[in-house]
Scaffold this motif. Structure first.
Motif, PDB file in Angstrom:
ATOM      1  N   GLY A 112      35.827  44.925  38.770  1.00 39.37           N
ATOM      2  CA  GLY A 112      34.492  44.404  39.016  1.00 39.37           C
ATOM      3  C   GLY A 112      33.545  45.503  39.441  1.00 39.37           C
ATOM      4  O   GLY A 112      33.865  46.696  39.380  1.00 39.37           O
ATOM      5  N   LYS A 113      32.370  45.134  39.836  1.00 41.48           N
ATOM      6  CA  LYS A 113      31.393  46.095  40.317  1.00 41.48           C
ATOM      7  C   LYS A 113      30.528  45.456  41.395  1.00 41.48           C
ATOM      8  O   LYS A 113      30.459  44.229  41.517  1.00 41.48           O
ATOM      9  N   LEU A 114      29.880  46.332  42.128  1.00 43.70           N
ATOM     10  CA  LEU A 114      29.039  45.847  43.214  1.00 43.70           C
ATOM     11  C   LEU A 114      27.717  45.330  42.683  1.00 43.70           C
ATOM     12  O   LEU A 114      27.156  45.896  41.733  1.00 43.70           O
ATOM     13  N   GLY A 132      20.491  46.026  52.591  1.00 44.27           N
ATOM     14  CA  GLY A 132      20.595  44.581  52.707  1.00 44.27           C
ATOM     15  C   GLY A 132      22.021  44.101  52.584  1.00 44.27           C
ATOM     16  O   GLY A 132      22.967  44.882  52.488  1.00 44.27           O
ATOM     17  N   TYR A 133      22.158  42.770  52.589  1.00 41.81           N
ATOM     18  CA  TYR A 133      23.472  42.135  52.493  1.00 41.81           C
ATOM     19  C   TYR A 133      23.672  41.586  51.092  1.00 41.81           C
ATOM     20  O   TYR A 133      22.718  41.131  50.436  1.00 41.81           O
ATOM     21  N   ALA A 134      24.958  41.615  50.653  1.00 40.51           N
ATOM     22  CA  ALA A 134      25.293  41.080  49.327  1.00 40.51           C
ATOM     23  C   ALA A 134      26.742  40.629  49.356  1.00 40.51           C
ATOM     24  O   ALA A 134      27.554  41.149  50.139  1.00 40.51           O
ATOM     25  N   PRO A 135      27.094  39.651  48.523  1.00 38.72           N
ATOM     26  CA  PRO A 135      28.497  39.219  48.453  1.00 38.72           C
ATOM     27  C   PRO A 135      29.358  40.255  47.735  1.00 38.72           C
ATOM     28  O   PRO A 135      28.916  40.892  46.773  1.00 38.72           O
ATOM     29  N   GLY A 136      30.584  40.416  48.221  1.00 38.08           N
ATOM     30  CA  GLY A 136      31.498  41.363  47.615  1.00 38.08           C
ATOM     31  C   GLY A 136      32.768  40.674  47.157  1.00 38.08           C
ATOM     32  O   GLY A 136      32.888  39.438  47.198  1.00 38.08           O
ATOM     33  N   PRO A 137      33.760  41.435  46.721  1.00 37.11           N
ATOM     34  CA  PRO A 137      35.033  40.852  46.288  1.00 37.11           C
ATOM     35  C   PRO A 137      35.784  40.237  47.467  1.00 37.11           C
ATOM     36  O   PRO A 137      35.521  40.552  48.626  1.00 37.11           O
ATOM     37  N   VAL A 141      31.417  39.707  52.888  1.00 37.49           N
ATOM     38  CA  VAL A 141      29.978  39.927  53.016  1.00 37.49           C
ATOM     39  C   VAL A 141      29.794  41.405  53.297  1.00 37.49           C
ATOM     40  O   VAL A 141      30.357  41.935  54.263  1.00 37.49           O
ATOM     41  N   LEU A 142      29.021  42.080  52.443  1.00 40.02           N
ATOM     42  CA  LEU A 142      28.891  43.518  52.519  1.00 40.02           C
ATOM     43  C   LEU A 142      27.480  43.907  52.963  1.00 40.02           C
ATOM     44  O   LEU A 142      26.501  43.209  52.672  1.00 40.02           O
ATOM     45  N   ARG A 143      27.433  45.023  53.670  1.00 37.78           N
ATOM     46  CA  ARG A 143      26.159  45.636  53.994  1.00 37.78           C
ATOM     47  C   ARG A 143      25.984  46.818  53.051  1.00 37.78           C
ATOM     48  O   ARG A 143      26.810  47.748  53.046  1.00 37.78           O
ATOM     49  N   LEU A 144      24.940  46.815  52.225  1.00 41.00           N
ATOM     50  CA  LEU A 144      24.752  47.800  51.165  1.00 41.00           C
ATOM     51  C   LEU A 144      23.569  48.706  51.468  1.00 41.00           C
ATOM     52  O   LEU A 144      22.556  48.265  52.020  1.00 41.00           O
ATOM     53  N   VAL A 145      23.750  49.972  51.084  1.00 45.94           N
ATOM     54  CA  VAL A 145      22.649  50.931  51.017  1.00 45.94           C
ATOM     55  C   VAL A 145      22.603  51.438  49.584  1.00 45.94           C
ATOM     56  O   VAL A 145      23.599  51.938  49.052  1.00 45.94           O
ATOM     57  N   GLU A 146      21.455  51.313  48.969  1.00 45.13           N
ATOM     58  CA  GLU A 146      21.315  51.618  47.531  1.00 45.13           C
ATOM     59  C   GLU A 146      20.165  52.614  47.356  1.00 45.13           C
ATOM     60  O   GLU A 146      19.094  52.456  47.952  1.00 45.13           O
TER      61      GLU A 146
END
Length: 464
Positions: A112-114, A132-137, A141-146
């Motif tokens: 999969g991918k983020l 922000g926050y996003a659903p992960g595998p 619940v993941l905290r993401l920096v993009e």
């Protein structure tokens, strides 16, 4: 009083207000502190993710890219968190300038991918960074920096670093629990302080209540003692009211005496002028003068009694008066060989009124009972009779073994000057005076059949 007792009390209202205000203040402060701590925890977590992000960006910038379709492998990112599958820590970089974007992921993300924050509608901050926050595998619940990275001819990349957001929630939960415990202790301490302040702050009002009770019971004439400056004006006004009441009573007594003296002489002149003549005019003058004397005496006596009843702090002992009157009546009616028993003489009862009035009421009733009794009269003193919640009353019950009265005759003898048997001495005023005096003191006067067979008279009067 440690805690407020009744919902209607001032102490209860102050305590309830303190509870409500304290709860609201602690709630607002707790929410604000929790929000600030969450924001601080997220910033610290984001800085950690940005360190990994800078490592990846540095690896891309320093690597030689052999072809447009290949991506560099960030060798410098060797944290074990990015190696264990589904550890919750992932990185992902995608080259966006190729016909089919190539994606490279950390070993911890085997399939999969983020998701991208851009697709979730997160706005970009200056510098091309989104957080922000996003659903992960694995339902994480993941905290993401993009971050978007444009290297010109070397390619355009989208780099994402994600961390397990449960660490943030655990930190915030622990902080909230500590906050609740700390605020609970602070709130309890504050309420104890409020109780202490209410108790000692309202203590002068309790002293005023005790002082007023002493005035009402006849133990004191005024409110005495030192009071706080906030309460002192109230004490002065109450003392002024007591003084004004006494002044009104004394003025009323003076007017009553002046009126009696002013009317006494003209009536005597009319009677003297009529003399002993038998002509109709003289007889009519004497009769009307007698009526006038009776009426004047009646109304002056009512005014005198009303003035005495309105006086504050007038108290007398009941038992000595009843016992003394019983012994006196035994001597007055000794020819009848009467036995007058006083029941309840051990009771400590105090009458809230003038001693002369109590003697007049009880004396009239005992004397009346002795006149009609065969051989026995019983006088009972009964305490703690309550009428309502604010005033205490006591009863004086007088029974005799005489012929008694029917219900119709009981109502008739209440009328002033009415005598049912002219063979007995008296003016017919005794029972009417008792009835009027009792009414003025807010009590009751009742007549019933006595257990001894004769008449039972009962006085219900205010007690201290």
């Amino acid at each position: 009083m440690i805690l407020p007792r009744t919902p209607g009390s001032l102490a209860f209202r102050l305590f309830l207000s303190a509870v409500v205000v304290t709860a609201l203040v602690l709630l607002v402060v707790g929410v604000v502190l929790s929000s600030l701590y969450r924001a601080g925890t997220e910033r610290a977590f984001d800085r950690r993710l940005e360190v990994y992000m800078k490592t990846i960006v540095g690896g891309i910038a320093n690597s030689a890219v052999p072809s447009a379709s290949s991506l560099p492998d960030p060798q410098a990112l060797t944290d074990p968190l990015f190696i264990f599958p589904f550890s919750g820590w992932y990185w992902q970089m995608a080259r966006l300038d190729t016909p089919e974007p190539e994606v490279r992921r950390s070993r911890s993300l085997p399939e999969g991918k983020l998701p991208t924050l851009e697709s979730l509608g997160v706005e970009e901050r200056p510098g091309g960074v989104r957080e922000g926050y996003a659903p992960g595998p694995e339902k994480q619940v993941l905290r993401l920096v993009e971050r978007s990275l444009d290297l010109g001819q070397d390619g355009r990349y989208l780099i994402t670093v994600a961390g397990d957001a449960s660490e943030i929630e655990e930190e915030i939960t622990n902080f909230n629990l500590a906050l609740v415990g700390t605020f609970g202790v602070l709130g309890l301490a504050f309420l104890l302080i409020v109780v202490f302040q209410v108790r000692f702050g309202l203590k002068p009002l309790g002293r005023i209540q005790e002082a007023l009770s002493a005035v009402r019971s006849g133990k004191a004439e005024r409110l005495e003692g030192e009071y706080p400056e906030e309460i002192a004006p109230l004490v002065r006004e109450v003392n002024g009211l007591i003084d004004a009441n006494k002044e009104i009573v004394e003025r009323a007594r003076t007017h009553v005496g002046n009126l009696a003296h002013a009317l006494k002489t003209p009536l005597s002149v009319l009677v003297n002028e009529a003399g002993n003549r038998d002509d109709p005019l003289a007889v009519r003058v004497r009769d009307q003068a007698a009526v006038m004397r009776n009426q004047v005496g009646h109304h002056l006596e009512r005014a005198r009694m009303a003035a005495r009843v309105s006086l504050v702090a007038t108290v007398c002992e009941v038992t000595p008066i009843v016992t003394g009157l019983a012994r006196t009546m035994e001597k007055i009616h000794r020819t009848k060989d009467l036995a007058i028993d006083v029941l309840g003489a051990e009771q400590d009862v105090r009458f809230r009124g003038e001693r002369n009035d109590l003697e007049e009421m009880i004396g009239n009733l005992i004397d009346n009972a002795c006149k009609w009794a065969g051989s026995r009269v019983e006088v009972s003193i009964i305490t703690d009779v309550r009428s309502g919640r604010e005033r205490n009353f006591f009863r004086i019950i007088i029974d005799d073994d005489g012929p008694g009265l029917s219900p119709g005759k009981r109502a008739e003898v209440r009328r002033r000057g009415r005598r049912l048997d002219e063979s007995k001495p008296g003016s017919g005023l005794g029972l009417s005076i008792v009835h009027e005096l009792t009414a003025l003191y807010g009590g009751r006067f009742e007549m019933n059949t006595a257990p001894l067979g004769g008449l039972r008279t009962e006085l219900v009067l205010p007690a201290v």
